[in-house]
Write an enzyme that holds these catalytic residues in place. Structure first.
Site, PDB file in Angstrom:
ATOM      1  CG  ASP A 174      -0.446   2.870  10.121  1.00 21.33           C
ATOM      2  OD1 ASP A 174      -0.962   2.468   9.557  1.00 21.33           O
ATOM      3  OD2 ASP A 174      -0.072   4.103   9.669  1.00 21.33           O
ATOM      4  CD  GLU A 208      -2.851   1.457   0.563  1.00 22.07           C
ATOM      5  OE1 GLU A 208      -3.118   0.552  -0.098  1.00 22.07           O
ATOM      6  OE2 GLU A 208      -3.598   2.530   0.946  1.00 22.07           O
ATOM      7  CG  ASP A 243       2.552   2.133   6.556  1.00 20.09           C
ATOM      8  OD1 ASP A 243       3.619   1.742   6.308  1.00 20.09           O
ATOM      9  OD2 ASP A 243       2.077   3.191   6.215  1.00 20.09           O
ATOM     10  CG  ASP A 285      -4.704   4.738   7.942  1.00 18.38           C
ATOM     11  OD1 ASP A 285      -5.948   4.829   8.398  1.00 18.38           O
ATOM     12  OD2 ASP A 285      -4.138   6.163   7.611  1.00 18.38           O
TER      13      ASP A 285
END
Ligand code: TSJ
Length: 644
Positions: A507, A432, A505, A509
């Site tokens: 995190d 991504e 990532d 998102d």
């Protein structure tokens, strides 16, 4: 002669026993599939199955499964108690034989049990061999007997430890940490499987208790008079799905020693849940019972449609997929002897079961439709809608084919392909974000690693039918790059990469995109998940450096360890860099930490349980809010490394 030991040929038997159980300890995977969590939980099922057989034979009303501190399992029932008398052939107590001789059990004493699954009753010696220790207590209405084993061996024979009027068997064991990767049980996994057994054996009572943590004692009594009918209701309630008709349809047919029962209900989702069992064993590869069910279901729908003119002369017949959209169904057959086929021996092969299930469906379902025309109508309308959507999808697919966007001949523009073709070695990283994609392209080993950066708007496939996938700018490149098609057309022979690695990532998102992609793979490319092709990359969370020394930490715990190591005795200052995203790493760092096969960690996505996986995806990604909130509240404590 007066002091003749209980077992006449003790030495000889002992040697054979030790050889047999030694084989189990040498190659545990051959007997329980794996030494991972799956194999560990299997131990419990092997023991519980014996009590279930006793209950099915009509001699036991309650089974208790306790998880004790230190991950000791205790299974007890109020059945007749394993026979303790001496068997002439072995010269040992039958109970001792059950726990020490491979493939013994089930069929001693009397005629054994009429309905018995492939593995039932043969697993207790395997469990014993793979346990650090195991203890059995048997009460037969007169005496209680006891025997203690360690890694399958015993130094004392079975002995009477007291009197009791009650009857029953209790087995306590601790899985051997020399054998298993982990010996920690997952409450939910055990509960799901025990619940399934309670549904499959209507009326049986299984009490589950987790007593490992005194602060968090939990438990449940599993008893369902409704049997597989309750199973369907449970699946719908748990997922918070609206049903199209209030009552579960339940059909049963008996033919001599064979019986078949089916429970089904339709809901407002697009997913099909079809679970089949033979002698309580989950037949994940299907078989004759499933084939019979599917054929008959399609035929009954079409016959009914023609008869009632809901399908007009010029209308096409409904397909199997059309009539199964939004259906939750359980098929359970019982037979004297199962023949299991297929790669994992979970495909039912008995040929006489297919006509039995077909007969059950054709006669009873048609009757049900005729007696309940309004229910029939609502289910039928749903199938017609499904047919239209599928037709639309076919057109969309042909359109994209024509544009050749889904053909392997024209790969997506943003794909950086690898030069190797052999799927034994090829990998694709789905990344991504453009900057991370750039680093990955520059850092990879282009011989066997391909990179596909994702862009555009993601589709939540949980709320969409297949036709929407063909129009989605984010998913089409994924489908094209993998090359194996989706849905029913999927062909793993055409898969272009052996490993499909999702890299996002660490995190919120990143989690979101990971979950959306996993949902897509689960719903539209399930064989890819089942065959273990899907992986999740684990980028590091921290870079720790002191002078020229550099360490990467993948968890907070690791960070703290490395700070100590690098700081040394002097507690020198260690530089800590927190990675906010993959984009912050340069190509070399990304290769070193996340992509180099000799250093990276990647997590293989595995499905422990199809039912549970389906349930979780529906809850997390579906449109019903209440079950999602409940799931998150229950599971939030397990979430780590949440970037806040
Ligand atoms: F697998 C096992 F051995 F570990 C085990 C067996 C564990 C547990 C918790 C229960 C049992 C078990 C076995 N419960 N009940 C029985 N019943 C018999 O073994 C049994 C009793 C009587 C007769 C008979 O013909 O009289 C036959 C059988 C198979």
């Amino acid at each position: 002669m007066d002091n003749k030991p209980i077992s006449q040929n003790y030495d000889e038997t002992q040697i054979q026993v030790l050889e047999g159980l030694e084989a189990v300890r040498k190659r545990p995977g051959m007997y329980i599939g794996s030494t991972g969590p799956k194999g560990l939980h299997h131990l419990v099922y092997e023991i519980v199955d014996n009590s279930i057989d006793e209950a099915l034979a009509g001699h036991c009303s309650e089974i208790k499964v306790e998880l004790l501190p230190d991950d000791v399992i205790c299974v007890s029932d109020n059945g007749r108690g394993i026979p303790t008398g001496i068997l002439p052939k072995e010269g040992l107590s039958a109970a001792t034989v059950v726990f020490t001789v491979l493939h013994a059990g089930g069929k001693f004493g009397g005629a054994g049990y009429k309905v018995s699954g492939g593995l039932h009753g043969v697993g207790s010696s395997v469990v014993n061999a793979l346990s650090e220790w195991l203890e059995v207590t048997i009460c037969n209405g007169e005496h209680c007997y006891f025997q203690h084993f360690e890694r399958g061996s015993y130094s004392e024979e079975i002995k009477i430890i007291g009197n009791a009027e009650r009857t029953g068997t209790q087995v306590k064991f601790k899985a051997d940490s020399e054998i298993f990767e982990t010996t920690e049980y997952d409450y939910d996994i055990l509960l799901t499987r025990l619940r399934e057994q309670a549904f499959l054996n209507a009326g049986i009572r299984i009490v589950m208790e987790d007593l490992r943590d005194p602060e968090n004692v939990r438990g449940e009594t599993l008893q369902y008079e409704g049997g597989i009918k309750s199973f369907v209701e449970h699946i719908h309630t748990k997922k918070g799905l609206e049903t199209l008709h209030p009552e579960v349809i339940y059909l049963k047919k008996i033919d001599g020693d064979n019986s078949a029962e089916v429970a089904l209900q339709y809901n407002d989702s697009y997913n099909e849940v079809l679970l089949s069992f033979a002698n309580n064993i989950h037949t994940t590869e299907g078989g004759t019972h499933e084939t019979g069910f599917k054929n008959a279901l399609t035929r009954v729908f079409n016959d009914y449609g023609r008869k009632t003119n809901l399908l007009k002369e010029n209308d096409k017949n409904l397909s199997g997929e059309d009539v199964r959209e939004g259906m939750t169904a359980i098929i359970s057959v019982k037979l004297t002897e199962c023949e299991f086929e297929g790669q994992t021996k979970t495909k039912l092969g008995n040929t006489d079961i297919r006509p039995l299930v077909e007969g059950l469906m054709t006669e009873n379902l048609m009757n049900f439709f005729e007696e309940n025309p309004s229910i029939a109508r609502s289910i039928f309308d749903k199938a017609i809608n499904a047919q239209r959507a599928r037709e639309a999808a076919r057109k969309a697919r042909e359109m994209t084919r024509r544009k050749s966007a889904l053909e392997t001949a024209s790969l997506p523009g943003k794909l950086a392909d690898c030069s190797e073709k052999d799927t034994e070695v090829t990998e694709i990283y789905i990344v991504e974000g453009d900057s991370a994609g750039g680093s990955a392209k520059a850092g990879r080993d282009r011989r066997f690693q391909a990179i596909l950066p994702l862009w555009g708007k993601m589709l939540n496939v949980e709320k969409a039918r297949i036709d929407k996938v063909y129009g989605n700018e984010k998913l089409v490149p994924v489908v094209t790059a993998l090359g194996c098609g989706i849905g029913n057309d999927i062909d793993l022979e055409k898969l272009r990469y052996g490993k499909v690695i999702i890299m996002a990532d660490a995190d919120v998102d990143g989690s979101h995109i990971r979950t959306l992609l996993l949902t897509f793979f689960f719903r539209f490319m399930k064989p890819l998940v089942e065959k273990g092709h899907i992986y999740i990359a684990q980028p590091p969370l921290y870079k720790l450096s002191r002078g020229k020394q550099v360490r990467y930490a993948y968890s907070d715990k690791e960070r703290d360890i490395f700070i100590k190591e690098l700081g040394g005795e002097t507690n020198a200052k260690v530089d800590i860099q927190r990675y906010k995203g993959l984009g912050e790493m340069d190509p070399e760092q990304l290769w070193e930490t996340t992509m180099d096969p000799s250093h990276r960690t990647i997590i293989k996505v595995e499905m422990e349980d199809v039912v549970r996986a389906d349930e979780i995806f529906t809850i997390l990604m579906g449109d019903k809010v209440a079950p999602r909130r409940e799931f998150i509240e229950k599971n939030a404590k397990y979430v780590q490394n949440l970037d806040v």
